[in-house]
Design an enzyme around this catalytic site. Structure first.
Site, PDB file in Angstrom:
ATOM      1  N   LYS A   1      -7.408   9.345  -8.244  1.00 25.77           N
ATOM      2  CA  LYS A   1      -7.854  10.163  -7.115  1.00 25.77           C
ATOM      3  C   LYS A   1      -8.665  11.366  -7.599  1.00 25.77           C
ATOM      4  O   LYS A   1      -8.301  12.523  -7.390  1.00 25.77           O
ATOM      5  CB  LYS A   1      -6.648  10.621  -6.301  1.00 25.77           C
ATOM      6  CG  LYS A   1      -5.860   9.492  -5.658  1.00 25.77           C
ATOM      7  CD  LYS A   1      -6.663   8.781  -4.576  1.00 25.77           C
ATOM      8  CE  LYS A   1      -6.825   9.688  -3.371  1.00 25.77           C
ATOM      9  NZ  LYS A   1      -7.432   8.948  -2.226  1.00 25.77           N
TER      10      LYS A   1
ATOM     11  N   HIS B   1      -1.135  10.716  -2.280  1.00 19.25           N
ATOM     12  CA  HIS B   1      -2.472  10.290  -1.846  1.00 19.25           C
ATOM     13  C   HIS B   1      -3.451  11.434  -1.700  1.00 19.25           C
ATOM     14  O   HIS B   1      -4.581  11.371  -2.188  1.00 19.25           O
ATOM     15  CB  HIS B   1      -2.380   9.547  -0.513  1.00 19.25           C
ATOM     16  CG  HIS B   1      -3.715   9.102   0.000  1.00 19.25           C
ATOM     17  ND1 HIS B   1      -4.485   9.875   0.853  1.00 19.25           N
ATOM     18  CD2 HIS B   1      -4.433   7.978  -0.237  1.00 19.25           C
ATOM     19  CE1 HIS B   1      -5.614   9.244   1.119  1.00 19.25           C
ATOM     20  NE2 HIS B   1      -5.616   8.083   0.469  1.00 19.25           N
TER      21      HIS B   1
ATOM     22  N   ASP C   1      -1.339   6.210  -5.780  1.00 21.00           N
ATOM     23  CA  ASP C   1      -2.419   7.168  -5.989  1.00 21.00           C
ATOM     24  C   ASP C   1      -1.976   8.238  -6.977  1.00 21.00           C
ATOM     25  O   ASP C   1      -0.828   8.694  -6.923  1.00 21.00           O
ATOM     26  CB  ASP C   1      -2.789   7.840  -4.664  1.00 21.00           C
ATOM     27  CG  ASP C   1      -3.060   6.831  -3.559  1.00 21.00           C
ATOM     28  OD1 ASP C   1      -4.172   6.296  -3.540  1.00 21.00           O
ATOM     29  OD2 ASP C   1      -2.153   6.574  -2.739  1.00 21.00           O
TER      30      ASP C   1
ATOM     31  N   ASP D   1       0.220  -1.932   4.421  1.00 23.86           N
ATOM     32  CA  ASP D   1       1.335  -1.009   4.653  1.00 23.86           C
ATOM     33  C   ASP D   1       2.621  -1.751   4.988  1.00 23.86           C
ATOM     34  O   ASP D   1       3.698  -1.153   4.979  1.00 23.86           O
ATOM     35  CB  ASP D   1       1.018  -0.077   5.831  1.00 23.86           C
ATOM     36  CG  ASP D   1      -0.068   0.933   5.519  1.00 23.86           C
ATOM     37  OD1 ASP D   1      -0.219   1.316   4.335  1.00 23.86           O
ATOM     38  OD2 ASP D   1      -0.769   1.360   6.464  1.00 23.86           O
TER      39      ASP D   1
ATOM     40  N   GLU E   1       0.487  -0.540  -4.752  1.00 23.68           N
ATOM     41  CA  GLU E   1      -0.681   0.320  -4.911  1.00 23.68           C
ATOM     42  C   GLU E   1      -0.194   1.754  -4.802  1.00 23.68           C
ATOM     43  O   GLU E   1       0.653   2.067  -3.958  1.00 23.68           O
ATOM     44  CB  GLU E   1      -1.719   0.005  -3.823  1.00 23.68           C
ATOM     45  CG  GLU E   1      -3.011   0.794  -3.933  1.00 23.68           C
ATOM     46  CD  GLU E   1      -3.004   2.115  -3.179  1.00 23.68           C
ATOM     47  OE1 GLU E   1      -3.958   2.895  -3.350  1.00 23.68           O
ATOM     48  OE2 GLU E   1      -2.027   2.390  -2.427  1.00 23.68           O
TER      49      GLU E   1
ATOM     50  N   GLU F   1      -4.655   3.976  -8.277  1.00 25.33           N
ATOM     51  CA  GLU F   1      -5.908   4.562  -7.808  1.00 25.33           C
ATOM     52  C   GLU F   1      -6.068   5.946  -8.409  1.00 25.33           C
ATOM     53  O   GLU F   1      -5.225   6.823  -8.222  1.00 25.33           O
ATOM     54  CB  GLU F   1      -5.959   4.646  -6.281  1.00 25.33           C
ATOM     55  CG  GLU F   1      -7.280   5.239  -5.793  1.00 25.33           C
ATOM     56  CD  GLU F   1      -7.398   5.348  -4.288  1.00 25.33           C
ATOM     57  OE1 GLU F   1      -8.276   6.115  -3.837  1.00 25.33           O
ATOM     58  OE2 GLU F   1      -6.635   4.686  -3.570  1.00 25.33           O
TER      59      GLU F   1
ATOM     60  N   HIS G   1       0.834  -1.198   0.000  1.00 26.18           N
ATOM     61  CA  HIS G   1       0.000   0.000   0.000  1.00 26.18           C
ATOM     62  C   HIS G   1       0.869   1.247   0.000  1.00 26.18           C
ATOM     63  O   HIS G   1       1.635   1.483   0.929  1.00 26.18           O
ATOM     64  CB  HIS G   1      -0.886  -0.024   1.256  1.00 26.18           C
ATOM     65  CG  HIS G   1      -1.883   1.078   1.328  1.00 26.18           C
ATOM     66  ND1 HIS G   1      -1.941   1.940   2.401  1.00 26.18           N
ATOM     67  CD2 HIS G   1      -2.881   1.453   0.488  1.00 26.18           C
ATOM     68  CE1 HIS G   1      -2.934   2.785   2.231  1.00 26.18           C
ATOM     69  NE2 HIS G   1      -3.518   2.516   1.068  1.00 26.18           N
ATOM     70  N   ARG G   2       0.775   2.017  -1.081  1.00 26.71           N
ATOM     71  CA  ARG G   2       1.633   3.193  -1.276  1.00 26.71           C
ATOM     72  C   ARG G   2       3.104   2.785  -1.179  1.00 26.71           C
ATOM     73  O   ARG G   2       3.940   3.561  -0.718  1.00 26.71           O
ATOM     74  CB  ARG G   2       1.290   4.300  -0.290  1.00 26.71           C
ATOM     75  CG  ARG G   2      -0.190   4.671  -0.285  1.00 26.71           C
ATOM     76  CD  ARG G   2      -0.546   5.718   0.761  1.00 26.71           C
ATOM     77  NE  ARG G   2      -1.979   5.674   1.038  1.00 26.71           N
ATOM     78  CZ  ARG G   2      -2.581   6.333   2.025  1.00 26.71           C
ATOM     79  NH1 ARG G   2      -1.864   7.112   2.825  1.00 26.71           N
ATOM     80  NH2 ARG G   2      -3.882   6.226   2.227  1.00 26.71           N
TER      81      ARG G   2
END
Length: 238
Positions: A110, A48, A35, A228, A33, A108, A6-7
């Site tokens: 945004k 993000h 954003d 994470d 992943e 993602e 995640h990120r």
């Protein structure tokens, strides 16, 4: 079970930075992943929040800043003393690097607060440029955006993001042409996972950082988790 960072590896490195993505790759995550927002001059930036405030200590919206202004900021956030300064990467920078790896990428979109002009088409063209269509899935809380992406390319994989209970989310996902559910893990149960997979929808909950919860989701049959802490989760399922 597949592990997406995640990120990147946001629990151990500055989120949505190159060193965070590189750490996720190092520890064996199957994918990352990230954003995407759009700058004032139309550049795709990997961050993000709509604002730069939280991760850089400066103030302002991505949409009101140029690429050059954004690149001067330090996104190292709470990890500065450990890793030094980290610029906010562009999507081009990340995808150019991804193309040299076997990683999958969850992008993602945004645009659930601001509707960035032609965001879906610009992202798709960049995916094509780096030859990554077979390794990318687009997700968003703005499900209209996913429908637009599908209108440009009906074969691009998409996933609905949602954080609250939906009635028959597998049925809803199919109604917008999506290929997967990316729910908050708290919304999941055996029935949802089973019904989604019966309809050939992948289930990849976010943001799963607890080992017991990850094990429970694995037992439900989830296809992947977004975490994470990719190193910790890789160790749990290796």
């Amino acid at each position: 079970m597949e592990i997406y960072g995640h990120r990147g590896s946001a629990g151990t490195h500055p989120e949505n930075t190159m060193i965070s993505f590189q750490e996720a790759a190092r520890v064996g995550a199957i994918g990352i992943e990230l954003d995407v927002h759009m700058s004032k001059d139309g550049e795709l930036m990997v961050i993000h929040d709509e604002k730069v405030d939280r991760t850089t200590g400066h103030k302002g919206y991505i949409k009101d800043m140029t690429y050059a202004q954004i690149r001067k900021l330090d996104a190292s956030y709470k990890f500065k003393k450990k890793y030094g300064a980290c610029p906010i990467p562009s999507l081009a920078e990340v995808l150019e690097w991804v193309a040299t790896t076997p990683l999958l990428v969850n992008i993602e979109l945004k645009n659930n607060v601001f509707e960035y002009r032609n965001l879906e088409l610009v992202v798709l063209n960049m995916i094509y440029h780096y030859g990554l269509k077979d390794r990318v899935i687009l997700s968003s809380f703005n499900h209209n955006s996913l429908v637009r992406a599908k209108s440009f390319d009906s074969t691009i994989p998409t996933a609905i993001l949602y954080s609250y209970q939906l009635f028959e989310p597998w049925t809803y996902a199919q109604s917008v042409g999506a290929d997967a559910l990316h729910p908050n893990f708290r919304t999941l149960n055996d029935v949802i996972v089973s019904a989604a997979q019966d309809d050939r929808l992948a289930v990849r909950p976010y943001t799963v950082n607890n080992a017991d919860k990850a094990t429970e989701l694995f037992q439900m049959g989830c296809d992947a988790i977004i975490t994470d802490y990719p190193e910790k989760m890789r160790a749990l399922f290796s």
